[in-house]
Structure formats: structure tokens, C-alpha cells
Enzyme design. Structure first.
Site, mmCIF file in Angstrom:
data_model
loop_
_atom_site.group_PDB
_atom_site.id
_atom_site.type_symbol
_atom_site.label_atom_id
_atom_site.label_comp_id
_atom_site.label_asym_id
_atom_site.label_seq_id
_atom_site.Cartn_x
_atom_site.Cartn_y
_atom_site.Cartn_z
ATOM 1 N N SER A 24 35.315 -32.718 57.839
ATOM 2 C CA SER A 24 34.072 -32.908 57.090
ATOM 3 C C SER A 24 33.481 -34.310 57.281
ATOM 4 O O SER A 24 34.200 -35.314 57.244
ATOM 5 C CB SER A 24 34.367 -32.689 55.611
ATOM 6 O OG SER A 24 33.237 -33.008 54.856
ATOM 7 N N LYS A 48 29.808 -31.293 56.333
ATOM 8 C CA LYS A 48 29.717 -32.526 55.549
ATOM 9 C C LYS A 48 29.573 -32.202 54.060
ATOM 10 O O LYS A 48 29.003 -31.176 53.700
ATOM 11 C CB LYS A 48 28.505 -33.331 56.053
ATOM 12 C CG LYS A 48 28.349 -34.637 55.352
ATOM 13 C CD LYS A 48 27.384 -35.565 56.050
ATOM 14 C CE LYS A 48 26.985 -36.697 55.108
ATOM 15 N NZ LYS A 48 28.129 -37.321 54.400
ATOM 16 N N ALA A 73 31.037 -46.058 54.497
ATOM 17 C CA ALA A 73 30.697 -45.912 53.073
ATOM 18 C C ALA A 73 29.328 -45.228 53.041
ATOM 19 O O ALA A 73 28.331 -45.813 52.665
ATOM 20 C CB ALA A 73 30.644 -47.273 52.395
ATOM 21 N N GLY A 75 28.542 -42.702 51.271
ATOM 22 C CA GLY A 75 28.147 -42.304 49.920
ATOM 23 C C GLY A 75 27.913 -40.803 49.883
ATOM 24 O O GLY A 75 28.448 -40.068 50.700
ATOM 25 N N ASN A 102 32.659 -28.359 52.302
ATOM 26 C CA ASN A 102 33.273 -29.484 51.591
ATOM 27 C C ASN A 102 32.372 -29.809 50.407
ATOM 28 O O ASN A 102 31.173 -30.026 50.586
ATOM 29 C CB ASN A 102 33.363 -30.657 52.589
ATOM 30 C CG ASN A 102 34.024 -31.893 52.030
ATOM 31 O OD1 ASN A 102 33.380 -32.712 51.391
ATOM 32 N ND2 ASN A 102 35.304 -32.059 52.280
ATOM 33 N N CYS A 133 35.843 -38.684 45.562
ATOM 34 C CA CYS A 133 34.606 -39.354 45.139
ATOM 35 C C CYS A 133 34.724 -39.860 43.700
ATOM 36 O O CYS A 133 35.551 -39.387 42.915
ATOM 37 C CB CYS A 133 33.404 -38.449 45.329
ATOM 38 S SG CYS A 133 33.648 -36.799 44.800
HETATM 39 C C1 LIG Z 1 31.410 -40.962 58.745
HETATM 40 C C2 LIG Z 1 32.400 -40.151 57.947
HETATM 41 C C3 LIG Z 1 31.953 -39.301 56.949
HETATM 42 C C4 LIG Z 1 32.870 -38.540 56.187
HETATM 43 N N1 LIG Z 1 32.414 -37.690 55.223
HETATM 44 C C5 LIG Z 1 33.294 -36.929 54.513
HETATM 45 C C6 LIG Z 1 32.824 -35.993 53.550
HETATM 46 O O1 LIG Z 1 31.617 -35.788 53.362
HETATM 47 N N2 LIG Z 1 33.774 -35.309 52.824
HETATM 48 C C7 LIG Z 1 35.118 -35.479 53.037
HETATM 49 O O2 LIG Z 1 35.928 -34.827 52.362
HETATM 50 N N3 LIG Z 1 35.576 -36.319 53.991
HETATM 51 C C8 LIG Z 1 34.699 -37.051 54.720
HETATM 52 N N4 LIG Z 1 35.173 -37.908 55.692
HETATM 53 C C9 LIG Z 1 36.645 -38.002 55.950
HETATM 54 C C10 LIG Z 1 37.082 -37.161 57.152
HETATM 55 O O3 LIG Z 1 36.802 -35.796 56.955
HETATM 56 C C11 LIG Z 1 38.587 -37.348 57.451
HETATM 57 O O4 LIG Z 1 39.323 -36.929 56.320
HETATM 58 C C12 LIG Z 1 38.963 -38.786 57.751
HETATM 59 O O5 LIG Z 1 37.946 -39.437 58.480
HETATM 60 C C13 LIG Z 1 40.293 -38.910 58.510
HETATM 61 O O6 LIG Z 1 40.227 -38.266 59.767
HETATM 62 P P1 LIG Z 1 39.867 -39.058 61.151
HETATM 63 O O7 LIG Z 1 40.709 -40.297 61.172
HETATM 64 O O8 LIG Z 1 40.172 -38.093 62.245
HETATM 65 O O9 LIG Z 1 38.407 -39.395 61.060
HETATM 66 C C14 LIG Z 1 34.268 -38.664 56.452
HETATM 67 C C15 LIG Z 1 34.705 -39.508 57.482
HETATM 68 C C16 LIG Z 1 33.805 -40.248 58.231
HETATM 69 C C17 LIG Z 1 34.324 -41.143 59.340
#
Ligand SMILES: Cc1cc2nc3c(=O)[nH]c(=O)nc-3n(C[C@H](O)[C@H](O)[C@H](O)COP(=O)(O)O)c2cc1C
Length: 306
Positions: A24, A48, A73, A75, A102, A133
Site C-alpha cells: 500500500s 494506497k 510523511a 500523511g 488499505n 495512523c
Molecule cells: C511513499 C509511501 C507511502 C505509503 N503509504 C502507505 C499507506 O497508505 N498505507 C499503509 O498501510 N502503508 C503505507 N506505506 C508503507 C508500505 O506499504 C510498507 O509497509 C513499507 O514501506 C515497508 O515496505 P518497503 O520497505 O518495501 O517499502 C507507504 C510507504 C511509502 C514508502
């Protein structure tokens, strides 16, 4: 020649053709990546985060690169649940891939409301609850760092939907096994982890934090070994399936999670630098299974020799 191993998995009632999902917030709502990746080949798409109402998110800068990853961040930026269902679900329904929505809330009630509005929407296969959050009723503390509050959110969502629910655990707790058990006891069908790790960068010339929000969440290769440890501890504590993520950029990274106990894995930050990562993982995992004589990926889940 040996037959192709079976790659299909079942994550809390969500049937996936292979264990590789996209995480997500790193894959938009699908259309953003559809020209770069054949969505039909993915195990599942976690879109997302969606809130009840549209929201613009935090001020910029909202992302900063660091060695081994990035800190974000963003948000709560999102189009709101109504617009998501109207504008993005018709697109996603054209593909043969489970869509996991999500969801976030600023209060417990908001989680419940978003869940209820997605219940019965054609093409939605499950809900991932982002409990990382801030809770506006509890001084901004994340829902997922207090076991009692997290239990309340999961229990409420359970009452408002028949869809499989997958709480996404925060790594920012001292005993992940306890949080995994609390999720299971309160009606979760699976759990996913990890979300990002709270982090900060300071510009030494201005002596100000680089991110407008001051702190953000660290993701990418830097967090992978931390995530493997947390997935291993969580998977041993529960019977429900676990989705492992955090810093995956190769099949080796994904296989570590599976061996540690994850039934499926999700690719996050790596989608930004190489959108093909998830597809490369699928063939990499298949090759590993063949090389080691496995006929089914499920045989490998939790097979760590400890
Ligand atoms: C830019 C960005 C936006 C993210 N938005 C969400 C989100 O909307 N909801 C959520 O549960 N996790 C969100 N995450 C977390 C990711 O889904 C994931 O759990 C986390 O980045 C670890 O995995 P990775 O190291 O492969 O990125 C976001 C991560 C990034 C980098």
C-alpha cells in the site's frame, strides 16, 4: 523436466495465484503502474490508504532519500472512499487480481464507516487496516501501538464487514507477538507487517528537520532485517496467515520472509526504482522452489530451521 511448483496461496480467504503482492502507498490505485506491470500477474494489489473523506495530506517536503531507503510523511492524502469506489474500482475490476483496500481512520468510528462502505463493493477482496495512523482522540498516538485500542478498532471493523480483514501491524512496539495475538483474537483473518519505522533527518546547515512533518516513516532495504525478525516473531505467535514486507528488492529478500513464516510478501519502496520488482520475485521464488525440490510454495512457509 520437473513440473512447475504450485505458487497459489490463501491469505485469510483471499486466494492469490502467487504470494507476491504490491504494498500500500507504493503502487497508487493501480492505473499509475498498469503500463509498466501486467497487473494480472500479481498475487494481489494493496491500494494506497483510503479514508472516509478526501484529504490533501501533509505539507512538502514529504519524502527524503537516506542510505538504504527513504523516509516519507505523505500523511493521509487520499480521494475519500466514495470517489475511490466510483473512479478506481471500475478500472481495477477489469483485472484478474485481488484488490485489498488499505483503510485508515482518525477515530475508531471512521474505520468502521469506511469498512462498511467497502463491504459488498464488487472487486474488493479484503481490507488491510492501517493502524499506524494517529488517533485524534488519544493525543495523536498511533492506534497500533496500544494493544487495547488496536483490539477495539479491529473488533469494530469485524462487525461492519464480511470481507477478510488484515490489520497491518506497526513495528513500533516492544512485543510484536502480543499485538499479533490481539489481532487474531479480535477477528483478523490475517496480519501484515511491517509498516514503516519512525525516523528523522536533520539539515545540519539550517538545523531544521528536512520533512515538513519533522518525522516520517523509514522504508526500503535498511529495514529488511528488522522486518524479517518481526515477521518471524509474529508468525510463531498466531495461526492466521502473515503477509511479510519491508525492504524487499530481490527474490532472496522475499524468500527470507516466507521461510520466516510469511504466506505472502509485499513489495513497497522497490516499486519506485524498479516497477518490475514484483514480477522478478515471482520467477525468482519459482526457481528457488524448483532448485530445492519443493512442489508447492506453501511447503516453504515457516520452514526456518531454528
Ligand atoms: C511513499 C509511501 C507511502 C505509503 N503509504 C502507505 C499507506 O497508505 N498505507 C499503509 O498501510 N502503508 C503505507 N506505506 C508503507 C508500505 O506499504 C510498507 O509497509 C513499507 O514501506 C515497508 O515496505 P518497503 O520497505 O518495501 O517499502 C507507504 C510507504 C511509502 C514508502
Amino acid at each position: 523436466m520437473s513440473a512447475k511448483p504450485s505458487m497459489s496461496v490463501n491469505v485469510g480467504g483471499i486466494r492469490m495465484k502467487n504470494p507476491v503482492m504490491v504494498a500500500s502507498g507504493t503502487f497508487g490505485y493501480g492505473p499509475e503502474y498498469a503500463d509498466l506491470v501486467d497487473l494480472n500477474r500479481l498475487g494481489a494489489i494493496a491500494v494506497k490508504g483510503i479514508l472516509l473523506e478526501p484529504w490533501e495530506g501533509n505539507l512538502t517536503p514529504r519524502m527524503v532519500e537516506v542510505p538504504g531507503g527513504l523516509i516519507n510523511a505523505i500523511g493521509l492524502q487520499n480521494p475519500g472512499v466514495a470517489k475511490f469506489v466510483e473512479e478506481y474500482m471500475p478500472f481495477l475490476r477489469r483485472y484478474d487480481v485481488p484488490v485489498i483496500v488499505n483503510i485508515w481512520g482518525r477515530t475508531e468510528a471512521e474505520y468502521g464507516e469506511v469498512a462498511a462502505r467497502l463491504d459488498g463493493v464488487e472487486g474488493v477482496s479484503g481490507l488491510e487496516l492501517n493502524v499506524s495512523c494517529p488517533n485524534v482522540k488519544h493525543g495523536g498516538m498511533a492506534f497500533g501501538t496500544d494493544a487495547g485500542i488496536m483490539a477495539g478498532v479491529i473488533g469494530l471493523v469485524r462487525k461492519r464487514t464480511r470481507l477478510p480483514i488484515i490489520p497491518k501491524l506497526s513495528p513500533n512496539v516492544s512485543d510484536i507477538a502480543r499485538f499479533a495475538r490481539v489481532a487474531e483474537e479480535n477477528g483478523a483473518d490475517a496480519i501484515s507487517l511491517i509498516n514503516t519505522i519512525p525516523a528523522m533527518v536533520i539539515d545540519i546547515e539550517t538545523r531544521r528537520p528536512v520533512l515538513a512533518n519533522k518525522v516520517g516513516g523509514l522504508s526500503g532495504p535498511a529495514i529488511h532485517p528488522v522486518a524479517v525478525r518481526l515477521v518471524w516473531e509474529a508468525a510463531r505467535a498466531v495461526k492466521i496467515p502473515v503477509v511479510g514486507m519491508g525492504g524487499i528488492s530481490s527474490a532472496r529478500d522475499a524468500l527470507e520472509f516466507i521461510i520466516a513464516g510469511a504466506t505472502a510478501v509485499a513489495v513497497g519502496t522497490a516499486n519506485f526504482s524498479n516497477p518490475q520488482t514484483s514480477l522478478e520475485l515471482i520467477s525468482g521464488i519459482e526457481n528457488y522452489l524448483v532448485r530445492h525440490g519443493y512442489t508447492d510454495v506453501n511447503e516453504l512457509v515457516g520452514s526456518a530451521r531454528v
